[in-house]
Motif scaffolding. Structure first.
Motif, PDB file in Angstrom:
ATOM      1  N   ASP A  71       0.828  -1.205   0.000  1.00 54.70           N
ATOM      2  CA  ASP A  71       0.000   0.000   0.000  1.00 54.70           C
ATOM      3  C   ASP A  71       0.863   1.255   0.000  1.00 54.70           C
ATOM      4  O   ASP A  71       0.579   2.224  -0.720  1.00 54.70           O
ATOM      5  N   SER A  72       1.933   1.251   0.802  1.00 55.73           N
ATOM      6  CA  SER A  72       2.823   2.420   0.867  1.00 55.73           C
ATOM      7  C   SER A  72       3.497   2.675  -0.475  1.00 55.73           C
ATOM      8  O   SER A  72       3.593   3.820  -0.932  1.00 55.73           O
ATOM      9  N   VAL A  73       3.976   1.595  -1.115  1.00 53.30           N
ATOM     10  CA  VAL A  73       4.625   1.735  -2.422  1.00 53.30           C
ATOM     11  C   VAL A  73       3.630   2.278  -3.443  1.00 53.30           C
ATOM     12  O   VAL A  73       3.934   3.215  -4.203  1.00 53.30           O
ATOM     13  N   ALA A  74       2.421   1.703  -3.449  1.00 57.07           N
ATOM     14  CA  ALA A  74       1.408   2.123  -4.421  1.00 57.07           C
ATOM     15  C   ALA A  74       1.043   3.587  -4.229  1.00 57.07           C
ATOM     16  O   ALA A  74       0.979   4.359  -5.205  1.00 57.07           O
ATOM     17  N   ARG A  75       0.810   3.999  -2.997  1.00 58.56           N
ATOM     18  CA  ARG A  75       0.398   5.377  -2.734  1.00 58.56           C
ATOM     19  C   ARG A  75       1.513   6.369  -3.069  1.00 58.56           C
ATOM     20  O   ARG A  75       1.249   7.475  -3.550  1.00 58.56           O
ATOM     21  N   ALA A  76       2.760   5.983  -2.793  1.00 61.98           N
ATOM     22  CA  ALA A  76       3.878   6.860  -3.131  1.00 61.98           C
ATOM     23  C   ALA A  76       3.958   7.074  -4.643  1.00 61.98           C
ATOM     24  O   ALA A  76       4.260   8.175  -5.117  1.00 61.98           O
ATOM     25  N   CYS A  77       3.679   6.029  -5.393  1.00 66.36           N
ATOM     26  CA  CYS A  77       3.715   6.129  -6.853  1.00 66.36           C
ATOM     27  C   CYS A  77       2.502   6.884  -7.402  1.00 66.36           C
ATOM     28  O   CYS A  77       2.630   7.739  -8.286  1.00 66.36           O
ATOM     29  N   ILE A  78       1.329   6.588  -6.857  1.00 62.74           N
ATOM     30  CA  ILE A  78       0.096   7.226  -7.331  1.00 62.74           C
ATOM     31  C   ILE A  78       0.170   8.743  -7.192  1.00 62.74           C
ATOM     32  O   ILE A  78      -0.349   9.491  -8.029  1.00 62.74           O
ATOM     33  N   ALA A  79       0.832   9.199  -6.129  1.00 62.55           N
ATOM     34  CA  ALA A  79       0.930  10.643  -5.874  1.00 62.55           C
ATOM     35  C   ALA A  79       1.617  11.389  -7.021  1.00 62.55           C
ATOM     36  O   ALA A  79       1.466  12.606  -7.158  1.00 62.55           O
ATOM     37  N   GLN A  80       2.359  10.662  -7.848  1.00 60.78           N
ATOM     38  CA  GLN A  80       3.071  11.292  -8.962  1.00 60.78           C
ATOM     39  C   GLN A  80       2.201  11.413 -10.211  1.00 60.78           C
ATOM     40  O   GLN A  80       2.660  11.932 -11.233  1.00 60.78           O
ATOM     41  N   PHE A  81       0.958  10.962 -10.125  1.00 64.24           N
ATOM     42  CA  PHE A  81       0.067  11.004 -11.297  1.00 64.24           C
ATOM     43  C   PHE A  81      -1.240  11.712 -10.918  1.00 64.24           C
ATOM     44  O   PHE A  81      -2.292  11.075 -10.767  1.00 64.24           O
ATOM     45  N   PRO A  82      -1.197  13.030 -10.763  1.00 58.66           N
ATOM     46  CA  PRO A  82      -2.354  13.782 -10.267  1.00 58.66           C
ATOM     47  C   PRO A  82      -3.543  13.809 -11.226  1.00 58.66           C
ATOM     48  O   PRO A  82      -4.661  14.117 -10.805  1.00 58.66           O
ATOM     49  N   ASN A  83      -3.330  13.470 -12.484  1.00 58.92           N
ATOM     50  CA  ASN A  83      -4.422  13.521 -13.452  1.00 58.92           C
ATOM     51  C   ASN A  83      -5.124  12.178 -13.645  1.00 58.92           C
ATOM     52  O   ASN A  83      -5.956  12.028 -14.538  1.00 58.92           O
ATOM     53  N   THR A  84      -4.755  11.220 -12.810  1.00 67.91           N
ATOM     54  CA  THR A  84      -5.393   9.897 -12.882  1.00 67.91           C
ATOM     55  C   THR A  84      -6.022   9.559 -11.533  1.00 67.91           C
ATOM     56  O   THR A  84      -5.364   9.660 -10.499  1.00 67.91           O
ATOM     57  N   GLU A  85      -7.274   9.168 -11.552  1.00 66.68           N
ATOM     58  CA  GLU A  85      -7.957   8.736 -10.331  1.00 66.68           C
ATOM     59  C   GLU A  85      -7.779   7.229 -10.195  1.00 66.68           C
ATOM     60  O   GLU A  85      -8.237   6.464 -11.045  1.00 66.68           O
ATOM     61  N   VAL A  86      -7.088   6.837  -9.135  1.00 66.62           N
ATOM     62  CA  VAL A  86      -6.775   5.419  -8.927  1.00 66.62           C
ATOM     63  C   VAL A  86      -7.587   4.878  -7.755  1.00 66.62           C
ATOM     64  O   VAL A  86      -7.493   5.373  -6.630  1.00 66.62           O
ATOM     65  N   HIS A  87      -8.384   3.873  -8.030  1.00 67.25           N
ATOM     66  CA  HIS A  87      -9.161   3.194  -6.981  1.00 67.25           C
ATOM     67  C   HIS A  87      -8.392   1.948  -6.546  1.00 67.25           C
ATOM     68  O   HIS A  87      -8.153   1.039  -7.354  1.00 67.25           O
ATOM     69  N   LEU A  88      -7.989   1.915  -5.287  1.00 69.53           N
ATOM     70  CA  LEU A  88      -7.215   0.782  -4.781  1.00 69.53           C
ATOM     71  C   LEU A  88      -8.135  -0.310  -4.240  1.00 69.53           C
ATOM     72  O   LEU A  88      -9.077  -0.036  -3.495  1.00 69.53           O
ATOM     73  N   ARG A  89      -7.838  -1.543  -4.638  1.00 68.75           N
ATOM     74  CA  ARG A  89      -8.521  -2.698  -4.061  1.00 68.75           C
ATOM     75  C   ARG A  89      -7.472  -3.588  -3.402  1.00 68.75           C
ATOM     76  O   ARG A  89      -6.522  -4.032  -4.051  1.00 68.75           O
ATOM     77  N   HIS A  90      -7.622  -3.796  -2.113  1.00 68.50           N
ATOM     78  CA  HIS A  90      -6.634  -4.536  -1.337  1.00 68.50           C
ATOM     79  C   HIS A  90      -7.056  -5.992  -1.157  1.00 68.50           C
ATOM     80  O   HIS A  90      -8.191  -6.274  -0.755  1.00 68.50           O
ATOM     81  N   TRP A  91      -6.125  -6.873  -1.440  1.00 64.21           N
ATOM     82  CA  TRP A  91      -6.344  -8.304  -1.245  1.00 64.21           C
ATOM     83  C   TRP A  91      -5.199  -8.814  -0.357  1.00 64.21           C
ATOM     84  O   TRP A  91      -4.119  -9.127  -0.841  1.00 64.21           O
ATOM     85  N   ASN A  92      -5.452  -8.854   0.947  1.00 67.23           N
ATOM     86  CA  ASN A  92      -4.399  -9.176   1.909  1.00 67.23           C
ATOM     87  C   ASN A  92      -4.529 -10.604   2.453  1.00 67.23           C
ATOM     88  O   ASN A  92      -5.590 -11.223   2.357  1.00 67.23           O
ATOM     89  N   LEU A  93      -3.434 -11.099   3.010  1.00 70.70           N
ATOM     90  CA  LEU A  93      -3.376 -12.445   3.613  1.00 70.70           C
ATOM     91  C   LEU A  93      -3.767 -13.532   2.608  1.00 70.70           C
ATOM     92  O   LEU A  93      -4.465 -14.486   2.939  1.00 70.70           O
ATOM     93  N   ILE A  94      -3.308 -13.379   1.373  1.00 72.44           N
ATOM     94  CA  ILE A  94      -3.581 -14.371   0.323  1.00 72.44           C
ATOM     95  C   ILE A  94      -2.471 -15.422   0.376  1.00 72.44           C
ATOM     96  O   ILE A  94      -1.346 -15.170  -0.070  1.00 72.44           O
ATOM     97  N   ARG A  95      -2.804 -16.605   0.922  1.00 73.03           N
ATOM     98  CA  ARG A  95      -1.762 -17.611   1.167  1.00 73.03           C
ATOM     99  C   ARG A  95      -2.112 -18.990   0.618  1.00 73.03           C
ATOM    100  O   ARG A  95      -1.346 -19.936   0.800  1.00 73.03           O
TER     101      ARG A  95
END
Length: 274
Positions: A19-43
């Motif tokens: 999530d931290s990596v994704a958000r840090a990258c998304i912040a560099q693209f202000p003209n794109t609306e990014v909807h995050l879907r989290h899929w955690n504990l996938i084992r």
């Protein structure tokens, strides 16, 4: 027109790193609306198949931090079948460190969350912050790794909690004009750091805080002439706090345009510089 995409984040653990990596990258693209879907504990493969079904219904690129080779291969095959792009955010870093250390990665899911000495250090730091928040238990200031001072509402408490999550015992002592700070603050051998802020920004924060405390059905505005948000009084308050810090050679950080994370990074730099 602003572009919109769904970005799927698939992790074997809590997903915080991804999530931290994704958000840090998304912040560099202000003209794109990014909807995050989290899929955690996938084992398991069953869990992964469920994720792939959802990706098929809401198509979008995938960022993955899976370390299990079988799950990773299934993820790659599933994304190829759905014709969605996949980025494994750990792959290059793991290969890099394998080459540098000469050691094969253990590929243990959530390896950074093991309950080791660092984990218990963070828990202890959290307990310390709770006990020493807002000037409580000033007798224990010498146990702190850092002491934050500042007027009301300069983000001392949330900064202390963020530092505690990094394993640092952080105490905070409020500076109130007209009230002498606790004597222990002047005799401690631990680093003391002041936080300050632009007066107009501080008034805005304080107004929001007060509005939450005022009954919604009140017929008058009890905060209109309140000294707590009077510009002249606030400026005087901040100048007094700065002079106090200067008199005791305490460094001061302006948090006006800093996030809690950026303020904490600046504090860590000051502590490291000694």
């Amino acid at each position: 027109m602003q572009k919109k995409i769904t970005l799927h984040l698939v992790s074997e653990a809590t997903g915080q790193t991804l999530d931290s990596v994704a958000r840090a990258c998304i912040a560099q693209f202000p003209n794109t609306e990014v909807h995050l879907r989290h899929w955690n504990l996938i084992r398991t493969q069953l869990q992964l198949r469920r994720v792939l079904r959802h990706i098929a219904l809401d198509r979008g690129p995938v960022m993955s931090s899976l370390t299990d080779p079988t799950l990773q291969a299934d993820m790659e095959a599933g994304c190829a079948s759905l014709q969605v792009r996949l980025l494994d955010v750990l792959d290059n870093a793991l290969h890099f460190l394998t080459e540098e250390t000469g050691e094969e990665a253990t590929l243990h899911p959530g390896g950074q969350y093991i309950m080791d000495e660092n984990y218990y250090q963070r828990i202890e730091a959290m307990h310390y912050v709770l006990a020493h928040d807002d000037g409580q238990e000033t007798k224990g200031l010498n146990e702190a790794d850092v002491i934050l001072v500042g007027v009301s509402r300069v983000s001392k408490t949330p900064t202390c909690f963020y530092l505690a999550n990094r394993g640092l015992k952080a105490a905070n002592v409020p500076l109130v004009m007209g009230i002498e700070p606790p004597q222990d603050l002047f005799t401690t051998n631990k680093p003391v750091i002041g936080l300050t802020i632009d007066p107009e920004r501080l008034i805005e924060i304080r107004r929001n805080r007060l509005s939450q405390m005022v009954p919604s059905k009140a017929k008058i505005d009890p905060i209109a002439d309140y000294a707590y948000i009077d510009l002249e009084k606030v400026q005087e308050e901040l100048h007094w706090a700065r002079r106090l810090c200067r008199r005791h050679n305490w460094p001061v950080i302006d948090v006006t345009r800093r996030s809690i994370e950026e303020t904490s990074a600046a504090i860590l730099d000051l502590i490291s510089a000694g």
